[in-house]
Scaffold this motif. Structure first.
Motif, PDB file in Angstrom:
ATOM      1  N   THR A 177     -12.291   1.025  -9.053  1.00 38.73           N
ATOM      2  CA  THR A 177     -12.253  -0.462  -9.157  1.00 38.73           C
ATOM      3  C   THR A 177     -11.112  -0.881 -10.318  1.00 38.73           C
ATOM      4  O   THR A 177     -11.235   0.081 -11.368  1.00 38.73           O
ATOM      5  N   ASP A 218       0.813  -1.022   0.131  1.00 38.30           N
ATOM      6  CA  ASP A 218      -0.305   0.256   0.351  1.00 38.30           C
ATOM      7  C   ASP A 218       1.143   1.195   0.147  1.00 38.30           C
ATOM      8  O   ASP A 218       0.587   2.255  -0.551  1.00 38.30           O
ATOM      9  N   THR A 242      -7.911  -3.578  -7.706  1.00 38.56           N
ATOM     10  CA  THR A 242      -8.666  -3.262  -6.694  1.00 38.56           C
ATOM     11  C   THR A 242     -10.344  -4.304  -7.047  1.00 38.56           C
ATOM     12  O   THR A 242     -10.560  -3.747  -7.642  1.00 38.56           O
ATOM     13  N   CYS A 252      -2.064  -4.124 -10.149  1.00 40.40           N
ATOM     14  CA  CYS A 252      -2.523  -4.134  -8.945  1.00 40.40           C
ATOM     15  C   CYS A 252      -4.500  -3.724  -9.512  1.00 40.40           C
ATOM     16  O   CYS A 252      -4.499  -3.986 -10.475  1.00 40.40           O
ATOM     17  N   GLU A 274      -4.251   3.875  -6.968  1.00 43.07           N
ATOM     18  CA  GLU A 274      -5.058   5.100  -7.373  1.00 43.07           C
ATOM     19  C   GLU A 274      -4.812   6.271  -9.394  1.00 43.07           C
ATOM     20  O   GLU A 274      -5.709   6.352  -9.563  1.00 43.07           O
TER      21      GLU A 274
END
Length: 152
Positions: free
Chosen positions: A67, A52, A83, A81, A60
């Motif tokens: 997502t 993280d 989500t 990564c 992000e």
């Protein structure tokens, strides 16, 4: 030299041999398992924290939605990564919408699924006639046994 049985010792033992382990060793094995579980959870949380800290902001920024999957280059490594989407529906709003669908002559089952359950504590506190009405819908299944040991 100790006669203490360890989790490592179990790897080569048959079930018959494991059942012959002295009873006073069983709580020690449970303690070992609890320590391993705790160590695993601690390590897992810390490794997640590292990922993280290193990659969350970049992921992000790269992701088009809240997502999805992005790839981040880090030297010779491509870091994937993901989500995942976790959807939670407001039950009261859904109930209202499905009532409206039914009032319009449509079948709400065509749009949504419901899983009904009765909390066991409630069921046990109901009057006998009410419990009797629900008995046919109730199945009691056994879970995996758990064991705790205490020296007397």
């Amino acid at each position: 030299m100790s006669n203490r049985v360890t989790l490592k010792d179990l790897e080569g033992m048959s079930v018959k041999d494991m059942c012959a382990i002295p009873v006073d060793m069983l709580p020690l094995l449970q303690d070992d398992l609890a320590a391993l579980k705790s160590a695993y959870e601690f390590a897992s949380d810390n490794v997640q924290r590292v990922f993280d800290t290193k990659y969350a902001d970049t992921a992000e920024g790269e992701r088009k939605d809240a997502t999805g999957v992005v790839y981040i280059d880090d030297g010779d490594w491509a870091v994937r990564c993901e989500t995942r989407k976790r959807v939670v529906w407001d039950q009261d709003i859904l109930h209202t919408i499905l009532d409206q669908i039914e009032a319009n002559g449509e079948n709400p089952d065509d749009y949504a699924q419901a899983k009904w359950f009765v909390p066991e504590r409630n069921f046990n506190n109901w009057p006998a006639p009410l419990r009797a009405r629900f008995e046919a819908a109730r199945r009691v299944l056994a879970s995996t046994p758990s064991y705790q040991m205490r020296r007397r």
